[in-house]
Design a protein around this motif. Structure first.
Motif, PDB file in Angstrom:
ATOM      1  N   UNK A   1       0.828  -1.199   0.000  1.00  0.00           N
ATOM      2  CA  UNK A   1       0.000   0.000   0.000  1.00  0.00           C
ATOM      3  C   UNK A   1       0.865   1.253   0.000  1.00  0.00           C
ATOM      4  N   UNK A   2       1.937   1.251   0.796  1.00  0.00           N
ATOM      5  CA  UNK A   2       2.766   2.447   0.918  1.00  0.00           C
ATOM      6  C   UNK A   2       3.470   2.755  -0.406  1.00  0.00           C
ATOM      7  N   UNK A   3       4.037   1.739  -1.028  1.00  0.00           N
ATOM      8  CA  UNK A   3       4.801   1.948  -2.249  1.00  0.00           C
ATOM      9  C   UNK A   3       3.915   2.259  -3.445  1.00  0.00           C
ATOM     10  N   UNK A   4       2.718   1.669  -3.492  1.00  0.00           N
ATOM     11  CA  UNK A   4       1.824   1.981  -4.606  1.00  0.00           C
ATOM     12  C   UNK A   4       1.293   3.404  -4.490  1.00  0.00           C
ATOM     13  N   UNK A   5       0.964   3.854  -3.286  1.00  0.00           N
ATOM     14  CA  UNK A   5       0.557   5.257  -3.106  1.00  0.00           C
ATOM     15  C   UNK A   5       1.710   6.179  -3.483  1.00  0.00           C
ATOM     16  N   UNK A   6       2.934   5.842  -3.076  1.00  0.00           N
ATOM     17  CA  UNK A   6       4.096   6.637  -3.463  1.00  0.00           C
ATOM     18  C   UNK A   6       4.215   6.744  -4.980  1.00  0.00           C
ATOM     19  N   UNK A   7       4.034   5.620  -5.667  1.00  0.00           N
ATOM     20  CA  UNK A   7       4.176   5.605  -7.118  1.00  0.00           C
ATOM     21  C   UNK A   7       3.136   6.497  -7.789  1.00  0.00           C
ATOM     22  N   UNK A   8       1.902   6.455  -7.297  1.00  0.00           N
ATOM     23  CA  UNK A   8       0.855   7.288  -7.887  1.00  0.00           C
ATOM     24  C   UNK A   8       1.093   8.772  -7.559  1.00  0.00           C
ATOM     25  N   UNK A   9       1.639   9.051  -6.383  1.00  0.00           N
ATOM     26  CA  UNK A   9       1.961  10.431  -6.033  1.00  0.00           C
ATOM     27  C   UNK A   9       3.078  10.966  -6.925  1.00  0.00           C
ATOM     28  N   UNK A  10       4.104  10.175  -7.159  1.00  0.00           N
ATOM     29  CA  UNK A  10       5.183  10.601  -8.059  1.00  0.00           C
ATOM     30  C   UNK A  10       4.638  10.932  -9.444  1.00  0.00           C
ATOM     31  N   UNK A  11       3.751  10.074  -9.942  1.00  0.00           N
ATOM     32  CA  UNK A  11       3.175  10.314 -11.269  1.00  0.00           C
ATOM     33  C   UNK A  11       2.365  11.608 -11.285  1.00  0.00           C
ATOM     34  N   UNK A  12       1.628  11.878 -10.219  1.00  0.00           N
ATOM     35  CA  UNK A  12       0.822  13.094 -10.153  1.00  0.00           C
ATOM     36  C   UNK A  12       1.706  14.341 -10.155  1.00  0.00           C
ATOM     37  N   UNK A  13       2.843  14.266  -9.477  1.00  0.00           N
ATOM     38  CA  UNK A  13       3.757  15.405  -9.418  1.00  0.00           C
ATOM     39  C   UNK A  13       4.481  15.591 -10.749  1.00  0.00           C
ATOM     40  N   UNK A  14       5.015  14.504 -11.282  1.00  0.00           N
ATOM     41  CA  UNK A  14       5.873  14.588 -12.463  1.00  0.00           C
ATOM     42  C   UNK A  14       5.091  14.710 -13.760  1.00  0.00           C
ATOM     43  N   UNK A  15       3.894  14.135 -13.801  1.00  0.00           N
ATOM     44  CA  UNK A  15       3.112  14.143 -15.036  1.00  0.00           C
ATOM     45  C   UNK A  15       1.835  14.985 -14.933  1.00  0.00           C
ATOM     46  N   UNK A  16       1.328  15.170 -13.717  1.00  0.00           N
ATOM     47  CA  UNK A  16       0.062  15.874 -13.549  1.00  0.00           C
ATOM     48  C   UNK A  16       0.182  17.281 -13.027  1.00  0.00           C
ATOM     49  N   UNK A  17       1.394  17.730 -12.747  1.00  0.00           N
ATOM     50  CA  UNK A  17       1.589  19.108 -12.316  1.00  0.00           C
ATOM     51  C   UNK A  17       1.167  19.411 -10.890  1.00  0.00           C
ATOM     52  N   UNK A  18       1.005  18.391 -10.054  1.00  0.00           N
ATOM     53  CA  UNK A  18       0.611  18.615  -8.664  1.00  0.00           C
ATOM     54  C   UNK A  18       1.759  19.275  -7.908  1.00  0.00           C
ATOM     55  N   UNK A  19       1.446  20.341  -7.165  1.00  0.00           N
ATOM     56  CA  UNK A  19       2.455  21.067  -6.390  1.00  0.00           C
ATOM     57  C   UNK A  19       2.069  21.190  -4.922  1.00  0.00           C
ATOM     58  N   UNK A  20       0.885  20.717  -4.539  1.00  0.00           N
ATOM     59  CA  UNK A  20       0.487  20.749  -3.139  1.00  0.00           C
ATOM     60  C   UNK A  20      -0.205  19.419  -2.789  1.00  0.00           C
ATOM     61  N   UNK A  21       0.229  18.880  -1.649  1.00  0.00           N
ATOM     62  CA  UNK A  21      -0.241  17.575  -1.193  1.00  0.00           C
ATOM     63  C   UNK A  21      -0.717  17.719   0.243  1.00  0.00           C
ATOM     64  N   UNK A  22      -1.838  17.071   0.563  1.00  0.00           N
ATOM     65  CA  UNK A  22      -2.359  17.020   1.924  1.00  0.00           C
ATOM     66  C   UNK A  22      -2.434  15.553   2.331  1.00  0.00           C
ATOM     67  N   UNK A  23      -1.696  15.167   3.375  1.00  0.00           N
ATOM     68  CA  UNK A  23      -1.753  13.795   3.875  1.00  0.00           C
ATOM     69  C   UNK A  23      -2.495  13.803   5.213  1.00  0.00           C
ATOM     70  N   UNK A  24      -3.715  13.290   5.195  1.00  0.00           N
ATOM     71  CA  UNK A  24      -4.576  13.249   6.374  1.00  0.00           C
ATOM     72  C   UNK A  24      -4.358  11.932   7.104  1.00  0.00           C
ATOM     73  N   UNK A  25      -4.397  11.989   8.446  1.00  0.00           N
ATOM     74  CA  UNK A  25      -4.055  10.827   9.279  1.00  0.00           C
ATOM     75  C   UNK A  25      -2.624  10.406   8.998  1.00  0.00           C
ATOM     76  N   UNK A  26      -1.735  11.396   9.013  1.00  0.00           N
ATOM     77  CA  UNK A  26      -0.340  11.176   8.610  1.00  0.00           C
ATOM     78  C   UNK A  26       0.417  10.265   9.557  1.00  0.00           C
ATOM     79  N   UNK A  27       0.018  10.223  10.835  1.00  0.00           N
ATOM     80  CA  UNK A  27       0.718   9.367  11.782  1.00  0.00           C
ATOM     81  C   UNK A  27       2.214   9.611  11.754  1.00  0.00           C
ATOM     82  N   UNK A  28       2.973   8.529  11.672  1.00  0.00           N
ATOM     83  CA  UNK A  28       4.430   8.628  11.578  1.00  0.00           C
ATOM     84  C   UNK A  28       4.926   8.317  10.171  1.00  0.00           C
ATOM     85  N   UNK A  29       4.070   8.583   9.189  1.00  0.00           N
ATOM     86  CA  UNK A  29       4.467   8.370   7.796  1.00  0.00           C
ATOM     87  C   UNK A  29       5.650   9.267   7.440  1.00  0.00           C
ATOM     88  N   UNK A  30       6.659   8.709   6.769  1.00  0.00           N
ATOM     89  CA  UNK A  30       7.809   9.512   6.338  1.00  0.00           C
ATOM     90  C   UNK A  30       7.623  10.134   4.966  1.00  0.00           C
TER      91      UNK A  30
END
Length: 285
Positions: free
Chosen positions: A67-96
């Protein structure tokens, strides 16, 4: 609302510490994210996790990494290909994730949020390491709050509403019964509709009764409930139910990702059976 339907910080923090240590073990997090409680919990649960893997064929740590790595992969694609410049991580806990992505992408604005006790701990951790700045922040939020200082509306108020945004929740939604969960998704979709482009990434464990490891899944769900002193709910029988639920809450273009098929490049070994996990990528508008 009873304590068993409202996820408070005492309820979710034990799993946050455990997963934080898992990320550290797999070189996804720096040592500051590996708490003493997380190390202790990992050590105490290691024989149980081993037994579940050997006897039932269910690798709980592998699922967490999926789950962690697949979410990372989709986030990278959104930044690099979709122009995303702001991210909100809710229930972040101790996520790095916020730390890693802010290092990698200097243009990124990353806002982490959690219940006040957990947010305070995360804020202290990041501040102590000198990682908090104008780009990387931590805020308090309660996803069940319809209004007020802890509401989603307050959380999104200071974002740039003229720029794309991506929201992440990981390890959160199965702690809530369906009615509360879909209420959260509806409020989230309403906030995201204010942006020109918005997407949401979350993991979800559906009620896959035809899955060859369904009995193991039910056993694992009961175990998670006991360890976190609450309920762990399975939602939706299949992909069609998942898509219909998200669309009913105001999302569009809903993709249901299976790590066994959509995470081929994650570097994880094949488990020889269909995954129990789904990652959802939903967009608004």
């Amino acid at each position: 609302m009873s304590p068993r339907t409202r996820a408070d910080s005492a309820h979710i923090s034990p799993s946050a510490h455990y997963t934080g240590y898992v990320w550290y073990r797999h070189q996804l997090a720096e040592p500051a994210f590996a708490t003493g409680f997380g190390r202790l919990a990992y050590g105490l649960l290691k024989p149980l996790v081993w037994g579940v893997r050997e006897v039932l064929g269910l690798d709980l740590e592998h699922v967490l990494l999926q789950r962690h790595l697949l979410i990372d992969a989709r986030l990278r694609a959104a930044i690099e290909q979709g122009g995303v410049r702001q991210v909100v991580e809710i229930a972040c806990g101790l996520s790095p994730r916020g730390r890693r992505f802010c290092q990698r992408y200097p243009q990124l604005q990353y806002l982490e949020a959690d219940l006040p006790a957990m947010a305070a701990r995360k804020r202290l951790l990041l501040h102590g390491e000198g990682w908090l700045d104008g780009r990387h922040r931590v805020r308090d939020v309660d996803i069940l709050a319809a209004r007020g200082a802890l509401s989603l509306q307050a959380l999104f108020a200071d974002l740039d509403q003229h720029a794309p945004v991506l929201v992440i929740t990981e390890g959160l939604v199965n702690y809530f019964p369906r009615e509360l969960l879909e209420g959260f998704w509806t409020r989230l979709a309403a906030q995201l509709a204010r942006f020109p482009q918005a997407s949401y990434l979350t993991d979800l464990y559906p009620d896959l009764r035809e899955h060859p490891r369904y009995r193991q899944l039910r056993w694992g769900v009961d175990l998670v409930g006991r360890l976190t002193r609450g309920d762990y709910w399975l939602h939706y029988r299949d992909q069609a139910e998942i898509v219909a639920a998200f669309e009913g809450c105001g999302f569009r273009r809903v993709a249901v990702l299976d790590p066994e098929h959509d995470g081929a490049g994650l570097g994880l070994p094949d488990q020889g059976a269909p995954s129990l996990l789904r990652v959802i990528e939903a967009r608004v508008p």
